[in-house]
Design a protein around this motif. Structure first.
Motif, PDB file in Angstrom:
ATOM      1  N   PRO A 214      -5.556   4.896   2.050  1.00 48.21           N
ATOM      2  CA  PRO A 214      -5.006   6.085   1.380  1.00 48.21           C
ATOM      3  C   PRO A 214      -3.493   6.218   1.475  1.00 48.21           C
ATOM      4  O   PRO A 214      -2.887   6.916   0.682  1.00 48.21           O
ATOM      5  CB  PRO A 214      -5.713   7.246   2.087  1.00 48.21           C
ATOM      6  N   GLY A 215      -2.865   5.559   2.429  1.00 49.54           N
ATOM      7  CA  GLY A 215      -1.416   5.688   2.543  1.00 49.54           C
ATOM      8  C   GLY A 215      -0.641   4.620   1.812  1.00 49.54           C
ATOM      9  O   GLY A 215       0.589   4.648   1.803  1.00 49.54           O
ATOM     10  N   MET A 216      -1.338   3.681   1.187  1.00 46.46           N
ATOM     11  CA  MET A 216      -0.649   2.561   0.547  1.00 46.46           C
ATOM     12  C   MET A 216      -0.510   2.799  -0.945  1.00 46.46           C
ATOM     13  O   MET A 216      -1.489   3.075  -1.629  1.00 46.46           O
ATOM     14  CB  MET A 216      -1.407   1.259   0.793  1.00 46.46           C
ATOM     15  N   ALA A 217       0.704   2.686  -1.435  1.00 44.78           N
ATOM     16  CA  ALA A 217       0.975   2.831  -2.868  1.00 44.78           C
ATOM     17  C   ALA A 217       0.966   1.443  -3.496  1.00 44.78           C
ATOM     18  O   ALA A 217       1.791   0.598  -3.168  1.00 44.78           O
ATOM     19  CB  ALA A 217       2.321   3.502  -3.086  1.00 44.78           C
ATOM     20  N   LEU A 218       0.009   1.203  -4.407  1.00 43.48           N
ATOM     21  CA  LEU A 218      -0.120  -0.098  -5.064  1.00 43.48           C
ATOM     22  C   LEU A 218       0.357   0.004  -6.497  1.00 43.48           C
ATOM     23  O   LEU A 218      -0.141   0.815  -7.277  1.00 43.48           O
ATOM     24  CB  LEU A 218      -1.579  -0.559  -5.026  1.00 43.48           C
ATOM     25  N   ASP A 219       1.324  -0.815  -6.843  1.00 43.44           N
ATOM     26  CA  ASP A 219       1.812  -0.915  -8.217  1.00 43.44           C
ATOM     27  C   ASP A 219       1.274  -2.209  -8.813  1.00 43.44           C
ATOM     28  O   ASP A 219       1.596  -3.296  -8.336  1.00 43.44           O
ATOM     29  CB  ASP A 219       3.345  -0.922  -8.263  1.00 43.44           C
ATOM     30  N   LEU A 220       0.444  -2.104  -9.847  1.00 46.77           N
ATOM     31  CA  LEU A 220      -0.162  -3.268 -10.495  1.00 46.77           C
ATOM     32  C   LEU A 220       0.468  -3.461 -11.862  1.00 46.77           C
ATOM     33  O   LEU A 220       0.452  -2.556 -12.695  1.00 46.77           O
ATOM     34  CB  LEU A 220      -1.673  -3.067 -10.633  1.00 46.77           C
ATOM     35  N   ARG A 221       1.002  -4.652 -12.092  1.00 47.22           N
ATOM     36  CA  ARG A 221       1.683  -4.941 -13.361  1.00 47.22           C
ATOM     37  C   ARG A 221       1.037  -6.128 -14.061  1.00 47.22           C
ATOM     38  O   ARG A 221       1.079  -7.250 -13.555  1.00 47.22           O
ATOM     39  CB  ARG A 221       3.157  -5.251 -13.109  1.00 47.22           C
ATOM     40  N   PRO A 222       0.414  -5.900 -15.229  1.00 42.37           N
ATOM     41  CA  PRO A 222      -0.095  -7.033 -16.009  1.00 42.37           C
ATOM     42  C   PRO A 222       1.070  -7.859 -16.539  1.00 42.37           C
ATOM     43  O   PRO A 222       2.073  -7.319 -17.013  1.00 42.37           O
ATOM     44  CB  PRO A 222      -0.854  -6.365 -17.157  1.00 42.37           C
ATOM     45  N   SER A 223       0.945  -9.168 -16.465  1.00 47.45           N
ATOM     46  CA  SER A 223       2.044 -10.025 -16.897  1.00 47.45           C
ATOM     47  C   SER A 223       1.520 -11.386 -17.324  1.00 47.45           C
ATOM     48  O   SER A 223       0.614 -11.941 -16.696  1.00 47.45           O
ATOM     49  CB  SER A 223       3.050 -10.205 -15.746  1.00 47.45           C
TER      50      SER A 223
ATOM     51  N   GLY B 228      -7.658   2.517  -3.063  1.00 46.20           N
ATOM     52  CA  GLY B 228      -6.970   3.715  -2.601  1.00 46.20           C
ATOM     53  C   GLY B 228      -7.755   4.463  -1.532  1.00 46.20           C
ATOM     54  O   GLY B 228      -7.168   5.011  -0.587  1.00 46.20           O
ATOM     55  N   ARG B 229      -9.084   4.501  -1.662  1.00 47.23           N
ATOM     56  CA  ARG B 229      -9.905   5.149  -0.639  1.00 47.23           C
ATOM     57  C   ARG B 229      -9.877   4.374   0.668  1.00 47.23           C
ATOM     58  O   ARG B 229      -9.899   4.966   1.749  1.00 47.23           O
ATOM     59  CB  ARG B 229     -11.348   5.304  -1.137  1.00 47.23           C
ATOM     60  N   ARG B 230      -9.822   3.060   0.580  1.00 44.32           N
ATOM     61  CA  ARG B 230      -9.783   2.234   1.775  1.00 44.32           C
ATOM     62  C   ARG B 230      -8.432   2.360   2.493  1.00 44.32           C
ATOM     63  O   ARG B 230      -8.377   2.384   3.726  1.00 44.32           O
ATOM     64  CB  ARG B 230     -10.043   0.769   1.405  1.00 44.32           C
TER      65      ARG B 230
END
Length: 311
Positions: free
Chosen positions: A120-129, A116-118
């Motif tokens: 800041p404008g990117m929204a990352l959604d992480l889903r364990p599966s 996120g610091r690298r």
């Protein structure tokens, strides 16, 4: 003469694009926040406009013509979303990534603030599966998964691209003060066959590890089957048995002393790296900005890892 050909109604295109990803009228309706009747109406309207059947109403899903059309318009919708985010001052876009659960919980999640610091404008959604997304239906932008070198699932269709993120060294770990370990002499890999071994969904990793030790015909005894890496490590830390793991998963347990590597520094224990974590994405989106940035970040994060985690 107009500079672009006439296009179908956007609402119908949007419904069709979402239907191709979600694979059902009701799921699409839920995702779009409309009724299923509206989705059905949009799909029929698009078919009427094109003069082509897009939806296989007998078996569900898309017809071959629908699959081809969806494969072409899907990237255009991704580009529209990215362009809109950038126009609103959100210069990163949104990235939906699925991951095998153990890596998501134990390595990726603690590193997300750095991502996120690298960016800041990117929204990352992480889903364990436990299983990979259907990237052909755009269920996610990318997937990170562990594959043994001989795994059938490693074969990559031409519509996808896949790269090895890291090839970690596998090793056995256990709780140092476990009563059953105190009474056992672990001086060779074969000695582990007398100990309770913890399994994930199969014994494939244990078999690969024993094969690397010259024990290809060994039958690993089963203490418990716990399906996911973070669960086997928790059970090992509880003293229930020996888990097979790698540094990306077990780092916190090892640093805290909850677990110790069995055979560390013993030359009779051979190094073993029978598989890798792979990142997979659609070939037509491989170089899209959000995916390219995420791939670069993964590469840098792995490069910063301790050398003894690697093969």
């Amino acid at each position: 003469m107009p500079d672009r050909p006439h296009l179908p109604p956007f609402a119908a295109l949007r419904a069709f694009e979402a239907f191709g990803r979600h694979g059902g009228v009701r799921r699409t309706a839920t995702a779009l926040g409309v009724s299923h009747a509206i989705v059905s109406r949009h799909l029929r309207a698009l078919e009427d406009w094109l003069g082509v059947m897009l939806v296989d109403r007998q078996h569900g899903g898309l017809t071959p013509a629908g699959e081809s059309y969806h494969a072409l318009i899907g990237p255009a919708f991704d580009q529209l979303c990215t362009a809109t985010s950038q126009a609103r001052g959100q210069h990163g876009g949104r990235l939906d990534v699925w991951s095998v659960a153990g890596l998501a919980y134990l390595w990726l999640t603690p590193k997300l603030p750095g991502f996120g610091r690298r960016h800041p404008g990117m929204a990352l959604d992480l889903r364990p599966s436990d299983s990979p997304p259907d990237l052909s239906r755009r269920e996610a932008h990318g997937d990170i998964r562990w594959y043994l070198d001989d795994a059938p699932g490693l074969a990559t269709p031409r519509s996808l691209m896949r790269q090895a993120v890291v090839r970690p060294r596998l090793f056995p770990v256990a709780r140092a003060d476990a009563p059953w370990l105190k009474d056992a002499a672990v001086s060779t890999p074969q000695d582990l066959l007398a100990l309770p071994l913890l399994h994930e969904d199969s014994d494939a990793e244990w078999r690969a590890w024993f094969a690397a030790q010259g024990l290809g015909h060994a039958q690993p005894p089963v203490s418990a089957r716990l399906w996911q890496a973070h669960m086997t490590l928790a059970a090992a830390a509880d003293g229930q048995g020996v888990a097979i793991t790698n540094g990306f998963l077990a780092a916190e347990h090892l640093q805290s002393g909850r677990l110790v590597e069995l055979g560390a520094g013993n030359p009779t224990f051979a190094a073993c790296a029978p598989g890798a974590y792979y990142f997979t994405a659609r070939a037509d989106m491989w170089d899209a900005q959000p995916i390219a940035r995420f791939r670069m970040w993964l590469t840098e994060a792995v490069a910063a890892s301790p050398p003894d985690w690697l093969a």
